[in-house]
Scaffold this active site. Sequence first.
Site, short mmCIF file in Angstrom:
data_model
loop_
_atom_site.label_atom_id
_atom_site.label_comp_id
_atom_site.label_asym_id
_atom_site.label_seq_id
_atom_site.Cartn_x
_atom_site.Cartn_y
_atom_site.Cartn_z
CB THR B 84 0.20 -1.33 -1.16
OG1 THR B 84 -1.27 -0.72 -1.69
CG2 THR B 84 0.43 -1.79 -0.25
CG HIS B 163 -5.43 -1.92 1.60
ND1 HIS B 163 -4.12 -1.99 2.65
CD2 HIS B 163 -5.55 -1.00 1.11
CE1 HIS B 163 -3.55 -2.07 1.54
NE2 HIS B 163 -3.56 -1.31 0.81
#
Lengths: 440, 369
Positions: B84, B163
Amino acid sequence: MSSMVLTGGRVIDPQNNLDAVADVLVQDGRVTQVGKGLKAKADAVIELQPHHWVCPGLIDGRVNFGDPGYSDRETIRTGAASAAVGGITTAILMPTTKPVIDNVATLEYVWATVRRDSAVRLEVLAAATKNLEGVELTEMGKLTANGVVGFGDDTAPIANTLIMRRLLEYAQMLDKPVVVHPQDPYFSGAGIMNEGYYATLLGIPGIPAVGESLMIARDLQLLKRFGGRLHVARVTTAESVRLLRRAKYDGLAVTAETTAHHLCFTQADMQRYDSDFKVQPPLRTDDDQQALIEGLADGTIDSIVSDHTPHNPDEKSRPIDQSPYGAIGTETLLGALMTRLLQDDALTPTTLIKALTQNPARCYALADRGHLSPGALADVTVIDSTAQWVVDPLQFKSAARNCPFKGQTLTGQAVLTLVGGAVVYRHPTLSEAPAPVVMG
Amino acid sequence: MAQSKAKNTPGAKTPPEPSGSEPPPLSWAQTHLLDAHTLTADEVETVLAEARTFAEILNRPVKKVPLLRGKVIVNLFYENSTRTRTSFELAGKYLSADTINFSVDTSSVKKGETLIDTAQTLMAMGIDAVVIRHASPGVPYQLAQFFGHRVSVLNAGDGMHEHPTQSLLDLYSMRQRLESVEGRKVVIVGDILHSRVARSNIHLLNKLGADVHAVGPTTLLPADLDKLGCTVHHQIEPALQQADVVMCLRLQLERQQSGLIPSLGEYARLFGINRHRLMTYPKPNVLLMHPGPMNRGVEITSDVADDPAVSLILNQVTSGVAIRMALLHLLIGHRDMVKQPGLDVLGASGSPNDVLALAEAELQAGGAL
C-alpha cells in the site's frame, strides 16, 4: 438569615405524594413546613411561578471529581460547583482516585477537602477491595465509622465469586450496600463499544451485552443465598432489567441505577468516532434503552446517575481505542433527562424526580434527604421546566469538557439550588432574593 | 482546454461544481476518501474510469505526467505496509507530486507526539494530502475533521474498520475480467472479524449489485455481519458453490494464540483455498483474489495463487497504482490549479480525456519531467 420561603412554585415531593402549587418554608437549614400561605412566616421570600418545580435537592449517585490524584481533570471545588449548577445537592464520590479511597487516611483527606471546597454535600463510596484489585477486602468497618455510604470498586468488576460472597457477607454486618459494576472482565477484554451491527460496521472491538447480565445473574444468586444489600450500578441492557425485575418481585434486597447518557444515546452515536460517547458500559441499542425507560417507569430501576467522569482534552482526543472511558454530566443531568423522558411522556415528572431524589437517598440510607418532610435537610432544587438552553461545555463550571450533549438544545434547567437553606447556585433569570451565598 | 480552465474559481479549495450546459465529466465532490461505506455508485464509477486512463499511462515507457506537479503528499503510516505504501508513493511520483514517507519509527511520534500535533505540524508545512494508515479505527475521520478542506485525507487502512483503496482496486481488477460485478457471486473467505479489506469490499460490492457471501470460522466472523449486506456461511463447500470470485483474506498467526482458532493446520483444512476446492465448487472461470501478503499453505495454496488462469493477485497490485493515481488526482488535482505557475496547459475539469491529451502533449514535447 434564618428563614426563607419559596412561594408560588409547583412542589414535587414524591416521597410525600405531593404535586401541587405550594409554599416551602425552610428555617435554620431544615425544611419546616410545606403548604399554603407561608409567605409571611419568613425573613426572605423567593417568588416563583407554576412552571418552576420545587423539588427535594437532587442526589447524584455517581460522580468522579478527580481529587486526589487527577486534578488535571477536575477538583472537588470545580466538580461541586458544577453539581450546584446542575441542581445537585448531594453527590456520591467514587473511590477511583489516586490513591484509591480504600483507607481511612485517604478518606480523611477527601473529607478535609470537601469541607474546605465543596458547595454541595458530597458522600463517599469507599473501595470494596484494596486498590480495586478484587483480592483483599478494605477495612470496611473503619471506613464505615468514618462516614462512607457503601462499598464498591467503581469500574472494576469483582471477578472472583468468592470475594463477592465475602463482600456481601461483611458489608451486611455493617448494614452498607455493596455496589457492583456488572461487567464480565473476560468478555469485555479489549472491547470499546456494544457488540453488534455498529461495532462491526465501524471496526471497533465489541463488548457483548450478555457480559453485563451474566454478572448480575451471578450476584443476584449470591444475594439470595448469602444476604446483604446489593446496588447494581449502571444497568444498560434489556436482559439486565428483566433479571432485576424478577429479583425485586422475589423480594431480594437489590437496587439499581442507570445513567443519563444511556437513556439519551445509543450505539449508533459512536459513528463519528467521538470519544465523548465512549463510556463504560458502552452505549447500547434502542431496544435496551426502551427497556431501561420501562424499568424506570415500573420501579425496577431506582435511580439515574450522571456518572460524571472528567477527562482532559488531550486524553479524549486520542484515537477511539486509546482514549479513556467516560463523559461528564452533572450540568446536563436534569436538562437531558427532562428533554429525553418528559417531552414524549415516557415518564411522569414525579417518576423522574423520584429517581433523582427519594430513590438514591434510600439506596444509600440518607434518611434526611431526598424529600421535603418537616425536619429534612433544606436541600432544595428549583427547576425551570420550560427553560430552553444550548449546551456549551466551554461555559461549564466543571473543569472538563468531555460532554456528549454538546451543542444540543435542552428543555429544563435548575435555576436555584439550596444546600442546608443556603443558596449555592442561582440562575440570573431568577431575580430578587436574599443575598446569595455563592460558594465554589 | 483553455475554456475548461475558466470553470475553476481561483483559490477554490474544493473541486468545482460542473456548470453550464456541458455534461458533468465527473461525479466527484469529496475532499477526502475515508471509507467505502459512504461512496456513491457514481463516485465509484468515476474512480474506476479515471483509473482506466491512468492504467494506460502505466504501460508507457515514460510513466510520469505532470498533473500533480507542486503538490505534496505525505504517507503517514503508523503500521507496517509494503504494497500500500509503495503503491501510494509510486502513484504520487507518476503524477509528479512530491511524496514524502513520514516514518513513525524515526519521527517525533516516538517521542510521544499526538496525532493531532503531527497533523498540525504537517499542515503548517503546506502539504496537500495525507495518506494515513493507523491501527486505530476512525483515525482518518479525526484527521479529516481537523483538516477540514485544507488537506485531503486518504484512508490507507484504519484498524479493523476500512481499507477503501484496496476495495476499489479489487473491484477494478474484477472488472478487468468480468464485464460487470452485478449479480456475480463474490465469496470472501477467512478472518472477516479483523479485516478492514473485507468490510470495504462488502460495502463496495453491494453498491454495485454483486451477490456477496462471507465464510469463515464462527469465531472470526463479527456480530451481525449479515446486516452489512452479505450471506454468511460456516462451511466452505456450500459457500463456494457457483462462485464467480473467491477472495481470500490473510490469517494472522496471532489468532491462534488468542484462542480464536485451534491451529493454522485446522484452519487450512476447513477453510484453505486449494485447487481441488477451487475447481470443484465455483463456476469454471472463477477468479481468485488475495489482498496480500499471503500465508501460502494456510489460507491459500501456491498452485492456485500462482496460476495466472485463475489468480488475479498480481493484477491487484498493478491495479493498485492506477486506482491510487486516480484518487490522488480526483482529490487534489483540481485544487488551486489556476494558481500553479507553468501549468496553464492543464484543464481543470479533470476529465480523463484531458489527462490523456496532456500526457500526449508532454511526450510529444519530449518533456520527460
